[in-house]
Design a protein around this motif. Structure first.
Motif, mmCIF file in Angstrom:
data_model
loop_
_atom_site.group_PDB
_atom_site.id
_atom_site.type_symbol
_atom_site.label_atom_id
_atom_site.label_comp_id
_atom_site.label_asym_id
_atom_site.label_seq_id
_atom_site.Cartn_x
_atom_site.Cartn_y
_atom_site.Cartn_z
ATOM 1 N N PHE A 63 0.842 -1.196 0.000
ATOM 2 C CA PHE A 63 0.000 0.000 0.000
ATOM 3 C C PHE A 63 0.878 1.247 0.000
ATOM 4 O O PHE A 63 1.798 1.369 0.786
ATOM 5 C CB PHE A 63 -0.896 -0.019 1.248
ATOM 6 C CG PHE A 63 -1.768 1.188 1.397
ATOM 7 C CD1 PHE A 63 -2.947 1.294 0.691
ATOM 8 C CD2 PHE A 63 -1.411 2.217 2.250
ATOM 9 C CE1 PHE A 63 -3.753 2.407 0.832
ATOM 10 C CE2 PHE A 63 -2.207 3.330 2.397
ATOM 11 C CZ PHE A 63 -3.384 3.417 1.690
ATOM 12 N N THR A 64 0.599 2.169 -0.902
ATOM 13 C CA THR A 64 1.336 3.422 -0.959
ATOM 14 C C THR A 64 0.349 4.573 -0.825
ATOM 15 O O THR A 64 -0.567 4.713 -1.648
ATOM 16 C CB THR A 64 2.089 3.564 -2.305
ATOM 17 O OG1 THR A 64 2.957 2.457 -2.455
ATOM 18 C CG2 THR A 64 2.867 4.855 -2.361
ATOM 19 N N ALA A 65 0.522 5.361 0.223
ATOM 20 C CA ALA A 65 -0.325 6.543 0.383
ATOM 21 C C ALA A 65 0.108 7.569 -0.659
ATOM 22 O O ALA A 65 1.295 7.784 -0.889
ATOM 23 C CB ALA A 65 -0.182 7.119 1.783
ATOM 24 N N LEU A 66 -0.827 8.172 -1.326
ATOM 25 C CA LEU A 66 -0.526 9.165 -2.355
ATOM 26 C C LEU A 66 0.095 10.401 -1.729
ATOM 27 O O LEU A 66 -0.149 10.723 -0.570
ATOM 28 C CB LEU A 66 -1.800 9.533 -3.103
ATOM 29 C CG LEU A 66 -2.518 8.368 -3.794
ATOM 30 C CD1 LEU A 66 -3.832 8.840 -4.379
ATOM 31 C CD2 LEU A 66 -1.633 7.749 -4.854
ATOM 32 N N SER A 67 0.893 11.096 -2.503
ATOM 33 C CA SER A 67 1.551 12.302 -1.985
ATOM 34 C C SER A 67 0.577 13.470 -1.869
ATOM 35 O O SER A 67 0.837 14.415 -1.131
ATOM 36 C CB SER A 67 2.736 12.689 -2.874
ATOM 37 O OG SER A 67 2.290 12.954 -4.189
ATOM 38 N N THR A 68 -0.537 13.421 -2.584
ATOM 39 C CA THR A 68 -1.545 14.468 -2.441
ATOM 40 C C THR A 68 -2.240 14.295 -1.106
ATOM 41 O O THR A 68 -2.179 13.238 -0.484
ATOM 42 C CB THR A 68 -2.577 14.400 -3.575
ATOM 43 O OG1 THR A 68 -3.176 13.109 -3.564
ATOM 44 C CG2 THR A 68 -1.923 14.652 -4.922
ATOM 45 N N ARG A 69 -2.898 15.307 -0.644
ATOM 46 C CA ARG A 69 -3.500 15.276 0.684
ATOM 47 C C ARG A 69 -4.956 15.720 0.602
ATOM 48 O O ARG A 69 -5.287 16.652 -0.115
ATOM 49 C CB ARG A 69 -2.708 16.211 1.592
ATOM 50 C CG ARG A 69 -3.147 16.203 3.017
ATOM 51 C CD ARG A 69 -2.087 16.908 3.865
ATOM 52 N NE ARG A 69 -2.568 17.116 5.190
ATOM 53 C CZ ARG A 69 -2.609 16.174 6.124
ATOM 54 N NH1 ARG A 69 -2.192 14.980 5.857
ATOM 55 N NH2 ARG A 69 -3.061 16.435 7.325
ATOM 56 N N GLU A 70 -5.782 15.041 1.352
ATOM 57 C CA GLU A 70 -7.182 15.445 1.500
ATOM 58 C C GLU A 70 -7.248 16.478 2.611
ATOM 59 O O GLU A 70 -6.601 16.312 3.643
ATOM 60 C CB GLU A 70 -8.057 14.241 1.851
ATOM 61 C CG GLU A 70 -7.989 13.098 0.863
ATOM 62 C CD GLU A 70 -8.531 13.447 -0.490
ATOM 63 O OE1 GLU A 70 -9.422 14.306 -0.592
ATOM 64 O OE2 GLU A 70 -8.049 12.881 -1.476
ATOM 65 N N GLU A 71 -7.988 17.520 2.429
ATOM 66 C CA GLU A 71 -8.092 18.576 3.444
ATOM 67 C C GLU A 71 -8.710 18.019 4.730
ATOM 68 O O GLU A 71 -9.813 17.489 4.731
ATOM 69 C CB GLU A 71 -8.955 19.730 2.915
ATOM 70 C CG GLU A 71 -9.013 20.922 3.831
ATOM 71 C CD GLU A 71 -7.655 21.608 3.994
ATOM 72 O OE1 GLU A 71 -7.403 22.125 5.086
ATOM 73 O OE2 GLU A 71 -6.866 21.611 3.042
ATOM 74 N N GLY A 72 -7.936 18.060 5.812
ATOM 75 C CA GLY A 72 -8.428 17.654 7.124
ATOM 76 C C GLY A 72 -8.410 16.156 7.381
ATOM 77 O O GLY A 72 -8.942 15.704 8.390
ATOM 78 N N LEU A 73 -7.816 15.382 6.466
ATOM 79 C CA LEU A 73 -7.810 13.924 6.600
ATOM 80 C C LEU A 73 -6.412 13.378 6.346
ATOM 81 O O LEU A 73 -5.648 13.927 5.556
ATOM 82 C CB LEU A 73 -8.778 13.294 5.603
ATOM 83 C CG LEU A 73 -10.243 13.718 5.729
ATOM 84 C CD1 LEU A 73 -11.018 13.247 4.514
ATOM 85 C CD2 LEU A 73 -10.849 13.171 6.999
ATOM 86 N N THR A 74 -6.088 12.267 7.007
ATOM 87 C CA THR A 74 -4.825 11.570 6.790
ATOM 88 C C THR A 74 -5.134 10.161 6.318
ATOM 89 O O THR A 74 -5.941 9.457 6.947
ATOM 90 C CB THR A 74 -4.006 11.515 8.101
ATOM 91 O OG1 THR A 74 -3.734 12.844 8.519
ATOM 92 C CG2 THR A 74 -2.706 10.752 7.914
#
Length: 99
Positions: A63-74
């Motif tokens: 599993f690779t977490a994407l480098s983009t980010r969701e606002e207010g979420l990890t």
């Protein structure tokens, strides 16, 4: 006519499959499997997990977490040994509440 044989009374039934055997081991139907729970943690309340899915198998290494980010979420993924996907999700909720 003889009475039907139960799993506990059958001589060819392994002790691990017989809940009456007193071995402390789970019956085969309750065997644990590794599940990967994937979800989102709220940044304002990191003990709150929003589960996106539960996949069979140990996949956190893949599993690779994407480098983009969701606002207010990890983004979050963790493995749990459980008898079912629902039980793995329940373990994930409890794990995050204890962080």
């Amino acid at each position: 006519m003889p009475a039907p044989r139960t799993a506990a009374a059958a001589p060819d039934t392994p002790a691990a499959e017989s809940p009456a055997a007193g071995t402390g081991r789970m019956p085969a139907a309750q065997a644990l499997q590794t599940y990967t729970v994937i979800g989102l943690l709220l940044d304002v309340e990191p003990t709150e997990l929003l589960i996106a899915g539960v996949l069979p198998g140990p996949l956190t290494d893949d599993f690779t977490a994407l480098s983009t980010r969701e606002e207010g979420l990890t983004r979050w993924a963790e493995e749990f040994d459980a008898p079912s996907a629902d039980a793995a999700a329940a373990q994930a909720y409890e794990y995050c509440r204890q962080i």
